[in-house]
Write a protein that holds these residues in place. Structure first.
Motif, mmCIF file in Angstrom:
data_model
loop_
_atom_site.group_PDB
_atom_site.id
_atom_site.type_symbol
_atom_site.label_atom_id
_atom_site.label_comp_id
_atom_site.label_asym_id
_atom_site.label_seq_id
_atom_site.Cartn_x
_atom_site.Cartn_y
_atom_site.Cartn_z
ATOM 1 N N PHE A 91 0.827 -1.201 0.000
ATOM 2 C CA PHE A 91 0.000 0.000 0.000
ATOM 3 C C PHE A 91 0.870 1.263 0.000
ATOM 4 O O PHE A 91 0.642 2.189 -0.777
ATOM 5 N N LEU A 92 1.869 1.297 0.856
ATOM 6 C CA LEU A 92 2.720 2.488 0.928
ATOM 7 C C LEU A 92 3.608 2.628 -0.305
ATOM 8 O O LEU A 92 3.931 3.754 -0.704
ATOM 9 N N SER A 93 3.973 1.529 -0.921
ATOM 10 C CA SER A 93 4.731 1.606 -2.169
ATOM 11 C C SER A 93 3.936 2.378 -3.216
ATOM 12 O O SER A 93 4.492 3.180 -3.976
ATOM 13 N N ALA A 94 2.641 2.183 -3.226
ATOM 14 C CA ALA A 94 1.777 2.843 -4.213
ATOM 15 C C ALA A 94 1.276 4.217 -3.763
ATOM 16 O O ALA A 94 1.013 5.085 -4.599
ATOM 17 N N HIS A 95 1.162 4.444 -2.428
ATOM 18 C CA HIS A 95 0.458 5.640 -1.957
ATOM 19 C C HIS A 95 1.221 6.526 -0.965
ATOM 20 O O HIS A 95 0.669 7.545 -0.529
ATOM 21 N N ARG A 96 2.445 6.182 -0.589
ATOM 22 C CA ARG A 96 3.136 6.974 0.440
ATOM 23 C C ARG A 96 3.221 8.447 0.074
ATOM 24 O O ARG A 96 3.027 9.322 0.921
ATOM 25 N N ASN A 97 3.474 8.752 -1.169
ATOM 26 C CA ASN A 97 3.631 10.156 -1.579
ATOM 27 C C ASN A 97 2.316 10.926 -1.643
ATOM 28 O O ASN A 97 2.324 12.136 -1.849
ATOM 29 N N ASP A 98 1.197 10.232 -1.437
ATOM 30 C CA ASP A 98 -0.106 10.902 -1.411
ATOM 31 C C ASP A 98 -0.359 11.600 -0.078
ATOM 32 O O ASP A 98 -1.326 12.359 0.045
ATOM 33 N N TYR A 99 0.473 11.328 0.925
ATOM 34 C CA TYR A 99 0.227 11.829 2.279
ATOM 35 C C TYR A 99 1.450 12.567 2.823
ATOM 36 O O TYR A 99 2.587 12.178 2.575
ATOM 37 N N ARG A 100 1.171 13.600 3.593
ATOM 38 C CA ARG A 100 2.230 14.365 4.246
ATOM 39 C C ARG A 100 2.913 13.524 5.317
ATOM 40 O O ARG A 100 4.121 13.440 5.402
ATOM 41 N N ARG A 101 2.106 12.888 6.131
ATOM 42 C CA ARG A 101 2.607 12.082 7.244
ATOM 43 C C ARG A 101 1.783 10.797 7.293
ATOM 44 O O ARG A 101 0.573 10.821 7.098
ATOM 45 N N VAL A 102 2.453 9.683 7.592
ATOM 46 C CA VAL A 102 1.765 8.407 7.763
ATOM 47 C C VAL A 102 2.081 7.881 9.161
ATOM 48 O O VAL A 102 3.235 7.900 9.597
ATOM 49 N N ILE A 103 1.040 7.449 9.841
ATOM 50 C CA ILE A 103 1.170 6.817 11.155
ATOM 51 C C ILE A 103 0.704 5.375 10.997
ATOM 52 O O ILE A 103 -0.355 5.123 10.418
ATOM 53 N N VAL A 104 1.480 4.426 11.490
ATOM 54 C CA VAL A 104 1.070 3.025 11.491
ATOM 55 C C VAL A 104 0.891 2.613 12.947
ATOM 56 O O VAL A 104 1.812 2.745 13.760
ATOM 57 N N ALA A 105 -0.317 2.148 13.264
ATOM 58 C CA ALA A 105 -0.658 1.777 14.642
ATOM 59 C C ALA A 105 -0.926 0.279 14.729
ATOM 60 O O ALA A 105 -1.769 -0.253 13.999
ATOM 61 N N ILE A 106 -0.179 -0.376 15.627
ATOM 62 C CA ILE A 106 -0.340 -1.811 15.845
ATOM 63 C C ILE A 106 -0.365 -2.087 17.345
ATOM 64 O O ILE A 106 -0.071 -1.206 18.153
ATOM 65 N N GLU A 107 -0.698 -3.314 17.697
ATOM 66 C CA GLU A 107 -0.708 -3.755 19.088
ATOM 67 C C GLU A 107 0.585 -4.511 19.391
ATOM 68 O O GLU A 107 1.205 -5.065 18.491
ATOM 69 N N GLY A 108 0.918 -4.570 20.665
ATOM 70 C CA GLY A 108 2.041 -5.393 21.081
ATOM 71 C C GLY A 108 1.643 -6.861 21.144
ATOM 72 O O GLY A 108 2.307 -7.727 20.603
ATOM 73 N N SER A 109 0.543 -7.134 21.799
ATOM 74 C CA SER A 109 -0.058 -8.459 21.837
ATOM 75 C C SER A 109 -1.555 -8.233 21.696
ATOM 76 O O SER A 109 -2.143 -7.487 22.476
ATOM 77 N N TYR A 110 -2.141 -8.847 20.705
ATOM 78 C CA TYR A 110 -3.561 -8.609 20.432
ATOM 79 C C TYR A 110 -4.402 -9.312 21.485
ATOM 80 O O TYR A 110 -4.287 -10.520 21.685
#
Length: 157
Positions: free
Chosen positions: A72-91
């Motif tokens: 996704f970011l390979s195709a769209h990273r330049n479409d956004y000023r800033r990207v935040i990726v949010a994940i869990e440590g243990s779901y």
């Protein structure tokens, strides 16, 4: 601070609740409609509330699928000023862990902000309980925000 020192982090900020820490971190990082928050579809409600209170665009990704994030970011990273990726440590629903080294690699590749909610992994993962940084031998500075809570495992220490 003692907390930051024990987790080998540069600094720490303590909120009255872990839920507020995660929601506040995410909402304050996604400052503009020109920003994007990518998040694991199984993230905790605290992350979702932070996303909903931010003006940033948001997009869920399939659970633990760092390959999706890469494509996704390979195709769209330049479409956004800033990207935040949010994940869990243990779901919390199934207890699985993200592949933190892969998310860190992608962080470097695409220059995004990586937020990990360690509410369910801090105190449980890693040889001495220091969480995913210790578990995966990833230097703490390779993740932008390590969020957690003092009310779960650490409260029993």
């Amino acid at each position: 601070t003692l907390l930051a020192d024990s987790l080998r982090c540069e600094d720490s900020l303590v909120f009255s609740a872990g839920f507020l820490a995660v929601a506040s971190a995410i909402s304050s990082l996604g400052k503009s409609e020109a920003d994007l928050i990518l998040y694991d579809r199984l993230n905790h409600r605290s992350a979702i509330d932070g996303i909903l209170s931010s003006p940033a665009s948001s997009k869920p990704f399939p659970h633990n699928d760092y390959n999706f994030v890469d494509k996704f970011l390979s195709a769209h990273r330049n479409d956004y000023r800033r990207v935040i990726v949010a994940i869990e440590g243990s779901y919390s629903m199934d207890g699985d862990l993200p592949n933190v080294p892969e998310f860190v690699r992608l962080r470097e590749k695409y220059r995004f902000i990586l937020v990990i909610d360690e509410a369910h992994s801090l105190g449980c993962c890693g040889k001495t309980g220091r969480g995913l940084s210790e578990h995966f031998n990833v230097p703490p500075h390779c993740v932008d925000v390590w969020a957690g809570t003092l009310s779960k495992c650490l409260a029993s220490c």
